[in-house]
Scaffold this active site. Structure first.
Site, PDB file in Angstrom:
ATOM      1  N   ARG A   1       0.836  -1.213   0.000  1.00  0.00           N
ATOM      2  CA  ARG A   1       0.000   0.000   0.000  1.00  0.00           C
ATOM      3  C   ARG A   1       0.863   1.252   0.000  1.00  0.00           C
ATOM      4  NH1 ARG A   1      -4.120  -2.967   4.158  1.00  0.00           N
ATOM      5  NH2 ARG A   1      -5.213  -4.062   2.492  1.00  0.00           N
TER       6      ARG A   1
ATOM      7  N   PHE B   1      -7.243  -2.569  -6.200  1.00  0.00           N
ATOM      8  CA  PHE B   1      -6.360  -3.606  -5.635  1.00  0.00           C
ATOM      9  C   PHE B   1      -5.524  -3.118  -4.453  1.00  0.00           C
ATOM     10  CE2 PHE B   1      -3.386  -3.562  -9.697  1.00  0.00           C
ATOM     11  CZ  PHE B   1      -2.924  -2.309  -9.384  1.00  0.00           C
ATOM     12  N   GLU B   2      -4.782  -4.029  -3.852  1.00  0.00           N
ATOM     13  CA  GLU B   2      -4.058  -3.786  -2.577  1.00  0.00           C
ATOM     14  C   GLU B   2      -5.045  -3.401  -1.471  1.00  0.00           C
ATOM     15  OE1 GLU B   2      -0.754  -4.203  -2.102  1.00  0.00           O
ATOM     16  OE2 GLU B   2       0.053  -4.204  -4.134  1.00  0.00           O
ATOM     17  N   GLY B   3      -6.225  -4.016  -1.484  1.00  0.00           N
ATOM     18  CA  GLY B   3      -7.293  -3.643  -0.546  1.00  0.00           C
ATOM     19  C   GLY B   3      -8.038  -2.474  -1.156  1.00  0.00           C
TER      20      GLY B   3
ATOM     21  N   ASN C   1      -9.560   0.100   2.966  1.00  0.00           N
ATOM     22  CA  ASN C   1      -8.475   0.882   3.575  1.00  0.00           C
ATOM     23  C   ASN C   1      -9.018   2.036   4.408  1.00  0.00           C
ATOM     24  OD1 ASN C   1      -5.553   0.100   2.988  1.00  0.00           O
ATOM     25  ND2 ASN C   1      -6.595  -0.342   1.073  1.00  0.00           N
TER      26      ASN C   1
END
Ligand SMILES: Cc1cc2nc3c(=O)[nH]c(=O)nc-3n(C[C@H](O)[C@H](O)[C@H](O)COP(=O)(O)OP(=O)(O)OC[C@H]3O[C@@H](n4cnc5c(N)ncnc54)[C@H](O)[C@@H]3O)c2cc1C
Length: 595
Positions: free
Chosen positions: A265, A403-405, A410
């Site tokens: 992130r 993506f990446e959460g 987040n």
């Protein structure tokens, strides 16, 4: 708030402490080594990647592999890894600088990220010595390509709900079966980090080689963008996996997954920052060249507003990224005596700054989307056709919010993790919120009174933003208690308050430091920080009002809103003139003004 310098190297500490501008890491404090690694990455992207982007868009994966290998030869894949395993062992600021450069072609940024962040890093942080020695040198050299297989068609955000199974055998080995989805580098990877549940229960990470019988990949996804990056399913059909292929511990796969995401992130924020600067450069050049009504469109106030605002938002993002990288590096450096090859200090630092990493992810992905959208708008009709790169950036960038959460997840994590730290006593949020509440009830509530130097109003505003965070967070904890995590709308408002507070302060501290150090164009730093802060003040007020109104009513709400008004009494500044100055300088330079 106590007047201490940024020496309390703890995630979230900035919220309750006052930082010293001189102590905050900024792009202006880059070392010669930082500049050199940045040049090396820039030359690689300009010389080797951008000229072949069209072939990559046609899915020439052999070429993609060659580029990964060249990246390896330049040392760009192992910036965080000790020399013992083939890395170059640089600091996180170097990683940030490299990430900014590689993302100038977003598809290659994704390929690079899946290799460096999602494969190399988990093996370094959680691998056994034997796994590190076997896999890290060829991965860092780019001889092997890796991919990270967490998501499944039914479990994306809910990653721990994975259906992939690892059945434990009598000899200690495992048999893996399941299907992973949307896997970056899937089409040409040699090695996969796979998450599956041992005996259907214990979520565990494994290192799985493509060559092992039963491993295959599906067709390329037809994506909106990132056409030069491979995204496929990864299918595991009764794959026999040796006992020593477990990465970390059985049942502790969540530790691997979440820690990898923490750094991913942060790096996504860096990549977004690089993409945003590149788009801003295109917008500035186009605005200078394109004539309408007999003059360059860059001379129109409406276009200046856009270029000025794009610059200010990127300045906020960049300032926040460097500050965070500096904090992570300082945390690692302060770790008690450890061996150079030990991953523990890095792991601890990434955990410590998980809130800031989520801020980087959300802010980065939204700033780059904003800038890329305005780049299309500045290009007019040419922004909508493939002859110009603006259209491609627009499509490529959108996935950053997914993506990446996802940004929703987040946003929930940002206040959620801060509150957890507070409840565990790791961060003195609760006493600070209590003290603030007492002040609020007093009609003579004092405001920070700092009247010297530049950006006086903005600095005061930043102090107020932090108090607003405490006020809203304190109220949420009081009203909802343990059930606060069910109140997603309030948490989302809080996440945006935290993000604005951290980012505005990072920008203001950087501009103050730039002024004190008399860097070139320091007055433009001041303009950028001021525009960011004044815009943030509006958002902070709206978000705080909405959150408070969801939690209280009647006299309590009236008292809180009155306190909010007193806190946020920010004298408006002439941001029109500031944006014009920023825009003119950006057009004059032909690109982003600062780092
Ligand atoms: C191009 C691309 C590359 C990718 N690369 C990889 C990779 O290399 N490896 C890998 O493992 N995965 C990868 N992914 C998958 C990606 O990480 C997931 O798509 C992402 O985590 C979201 O999961 P999902 O698609 O299942 O959406 P969902 O989880 O179904 O979410 C749908 C919507 O619901 C929201 N939502 C979900 N849960 C909640 C909640 N609890 N509260 C509030 N809102 C919620 C989400 O924010 C989102 O808006 C990639 C995806 C793409 C598109």
């Amino acid at each position: 708030m106590s007047a201490v310098s940024e020496t309390t190297i703890k995630g979230g500490a900035w919220l309750i402490e006052e930082a010293d501008a001189a102590a905050v890491m900024t792009p202006e404090k880059r070392t010669e080594e930082h500049v050199l690694i940045g040049q090396s990455a820039a030359e690689f992207i300009d010389g080797e990647v951008l000229p072949v982007a069209a072939r990559l868009e046609q899915k020439d994966w052999a070429l993609n592999r060659e580029l990964v290998k060249k990246c390896g030869a330049l040392g760009l894949l192992g910036t965080n890894i000790p020399e013992t395993y083939g890395g170059v062992d640089l600091d996180k600021i170097s990683t940030l600088i490299v990430s900014e450069q590689v993302s100038r072609y977003a598809s290659f940024g994704a390929t690079f990220g899946a290799q460096a962040n999602l494969t190399i890093l988990p093996i370094f942080m959680f691998g056994t010595e034997a796994q590190k020695r076997k896999y890290l040198p060829p991965l860092i050299a780019g001889d092997l390509v890796g991919a990270y297989c967490l998501s499944e068609s039914g479990s994306g955000s809910d990653a721990l709900g994975a259906k992939a199974r690892a059945m434990k055998q009598a000899d200690g080995s495992f048999v893996l079966s399941g299907e992973k989805m949307w896997i970056t580098n899937g089409g040409f990877a040699d090695l996969f980090i796979v998450f599956a549940k041992v005996d259907g229960e214990q979520f565990t990470a494994f290192i799985v080689e493509k060559a092992w019988p039963g491993v295959s990949t599906g067709k390329e996804e037809h994506k909106m963008g990132l056409h030069g990056s491979s995204t496929t399913p990864v299918i595991l059909q009764d794959v026999k996996v040796p006992a020593d292929a477990v990465l970390g511990e059985v049942g502790k796969g969540h530790k691997v997954a979440f820690n990898v995401l923490n750094f991913g992130r942060f790096k996504l924020g860096a990549m977004a920052s690089g993409g945003a600067k590149a788009a801003l450069g295109e917008a500035a050049k186009y605005a200078a060249a394109r004539k309408q009504f007999g003059v360059a469109i860059a001379t129109f106030g409406a276009i200046k507003h856009k270029l000025g605002e794009m610059t200010a938002r990127e300045y906020g993002l960049e300032s926040m990224m460097y500050r965070t990288a500096g904090l992570i590096d300082a945390h690692i450096a302060a770790a008690p005596d450890t061996k150079a090859d030990d991953a523990a200090p890095m792991l601890k630092a990434l955990e410590e700054f998980a809130v800031e990493a989520s801020i980087a992810k959300v802010l980065g992905s939204e700033v780059v989307d904003y800038i890329i959208d305005e780049n299309v708008q500045i290009h007019g009709g040419n922004g909508f056709v493939k002859d110009y790169p603006a259209e491609g950036h627009y499509r490529d960038s959108r996935v950053n919010r997914i993506f990446e959460g996802t940004n929703e997840i987040n946003r929930l994590l940002i206040p959620g993790m801060l509150m957890k730290k507070a409840l565990k006593g790791e961060l003195a949020l609760i006493p600070a919120a209590k003290q603030l509440q007492d002040e609020i009830m007093s009609p003579s509530m004092s405001l920070p009174d700092d009247t010297e130097g530049v950006l006086v109003d903005e600095r005061r505003a930043c102090g107020a933003f932090k108090k607003v965070v405490l006020m809203v967070a304190g109220t949420a904890m009081q009203v909802y208690g343990q059930k606060v995590e069910q109140e997603q709308e309030v948490l989302t408002y809080l996440a945006d308050l935290v993000t604005d507070a951290y980012t505005a302060e990072s920008a203001v501290l950087r501009a103050i430091d730039a002024t004190n150090r008399k860097v070139q164009d320091a007055s433009l730093h001041v303009d950028a920080a001021s525009v960011f802060t004044h815009e943030a003040a509006g958002r902070v007020e709206l978000n705080a009002r909405a959150a408070l109104a969801a939690m209280a009513d009647g006299d309590v709400l009236r008292t809180q809103l009155a306190a909010l008004r007193r806190l946020l009494k920010v004298t408006p500044a002439n941001t029109v003139a500031m944006r014009r100055r920023l825009a003119d300088a950006t057009v004059g330079k032909g690109g982003y003004l600062f780092a």
